[in-house]
Design a protein around this motif. Sequence first.
Motif, PDB file in Angstrom:
ATOM      1  N   SER A  39      36.592  43.996  50.257  1.00 27.65           N
ATOM      2  CA  SER A  39      36.461  45.000  49.202  1.00 27.65           C
ATOM      3  C   SER A  39      36.068  44.308  47.900  1.00 27.65           C
ATOM      4  O   SER A  39      36.242  43.091  47.746  1.00 27.65           O
ATOM      5  N   LYS A  40      35.546  45.073  46.955  1.00 19.93           N
ATOM      6  CA  LYS A  40      35.216  44.495  45.648  1.00 19.93           C
ATOM      7  C   LYS A  40      36.479  43.955  44.972  1.00 19.93           C
ATOM      8  O   LYS A  40      36.437  42.940  44.287  1.00 19.93           O
ATOM      9  N   ARG A  41      37.601  44.641  45.192  1.00 17.49           N
ATOM     10  CA  ARG A  41      38.878  44.176  44.639  1.00 17.49           C
ATOM     11  C   ARG A  41      39.205  42.784  45.174  1.00 17.49           C
ATOM     12  O   ARG A  41      39.550  41.878  44.409  1.00 17.49           O
ATOM     13  N   ASP A  42      39.096  42.597  46.484  1.00 18.46           N
ATOM     14  CA  ASP A  42      39.382  41.295  47.079  1.00 18.46           C
ATOM     15  C   ASP A  42      38.375  40.243  46.638  1.00 18.46           C
ATOM     16  O   ASP A  42      38.745  39.098  46.368  1.00 18.46           O
ATOM     17  N   ARG A  43      37.113  40.624  46.547  1.00 14.82           N
ATOM     18  CA  ARG A  43      36.104  39.678  46.060  1.00 14.82           C
ATOM     19  C   ARG A  43      36.421  39.254  44.627  1.00 14.82           C
ATOM     20  O   ARG A  43      36.243  38.092  44.261  1.00 14.82           O
ATOM     21  N   SER A  44      36.917  40.182  43.827  1.00  9.65           N
ATOM     22  CA  SER A  44      37.296  39.843  42.455  1.00  9.65           C
ATOM     23  C   SER A  44      38.455  38.855  42.415  1.00  9.65           C
ATOM     24  O   SER A  44      38.450  37.924  41.605  1.00  9.65           O
ATOM     25  N   LEU A  45      39.448  39.041  43.272  1.00  6.64           N
ATOM     26  CA  LEU A  45      40.569  38.093  43.326  1.00  6.64           C
ATOM     27  C   LEU A  45      40.092  36.701  43.722  1.00  6.64           C
ATOM     28  O   LEU A  45      40.475  35.704  43.103  1.00  6.64           O
ATOM     29  N   ASN A  70      37.710  46.532  39.080  1.00  8.52           N
ATOM     30  CA  ASN A  70      37.727  46.682  40.530  1.00  8.52           C
ATOM     31  C   ASN A  70      39.119  46.931  41.102  1.00  8.52           C
ATOM     32  O   ASN A  70      39.303  46.877  42.314  1.00  8.52           O
ATOM     33  N   GLY A  71      40.100  47.186  40.237  1.00  3.64           N
ATOM     34  CA  GLY A  71      41.415  47.587  40.713  1.00  3.64           C
ATOM     35  C   GLY A  71      42.473  46.509  40.782  1.00  3.64           C
ATOM     36  O   GLY A  71      43.606  46.776  41.195  1.00  3.64           O
ATOM     37  N   VAL A  72      42.156  45.296  40.387  1.00  2.59           N
ATOM     38  CA  VAL A  72      43.168  44.248  40.314  1.00  2.59           C
ATOM     39  C   VAL A  72      43.994  44.527  39.055  1.00  2.59           C
ATOM     40  O   VAL A  72      43.439  44.823  37.995  1.00  2.59           O
ATOM     41  N   THR A  73      45.307  44.458  39.176  1.00  3.93           N
ATOM     42  CA  THR A  73      46.151  44.762  38.019  1.00  3.93           C
ATOM     43  C   THR A  73      46.328  43.535  37.130  1.00  3.93           C
ATOM     44  O   THR A  73      46.141  42.394  37.573  1.00  3.93           O
TER      45      THR A  73
END
Length: 115
Positions: A39-45, A70-73
Amino acid sequence: MSTQTPGPGRRSIGDITPKLAELTDDVLYADVWERPGLSKRDRSLVTAAALVALYRADELNLHLGLALDNGVTADELTELITHLAFYTGWPCSVTAAKQLRAILADRPENEAPRP
């Protein structure tokens, strides 16, 4: 001439390195970031962790904001930064923490990380 809004590569470096900007927008963001495996969230992490570890402050600034988008807090980013201090070095994490603080200050919709 294209009527599309220029991507982040073209906006940031298109004037000086047009081919690198094209590859950034058309390969990295339009292809790699759109692959279904993460996911884009995981790619961002993953990207934020790599940039903290490599002490790439210029790119980290952009990607911390993108991670939030992208939803990372904020709490997850502070945990990532703290965790990496022990693996990548204190200066890398301190720099990242200062950048995250500045980004959050500019984003009133994001709550500050809990102490």
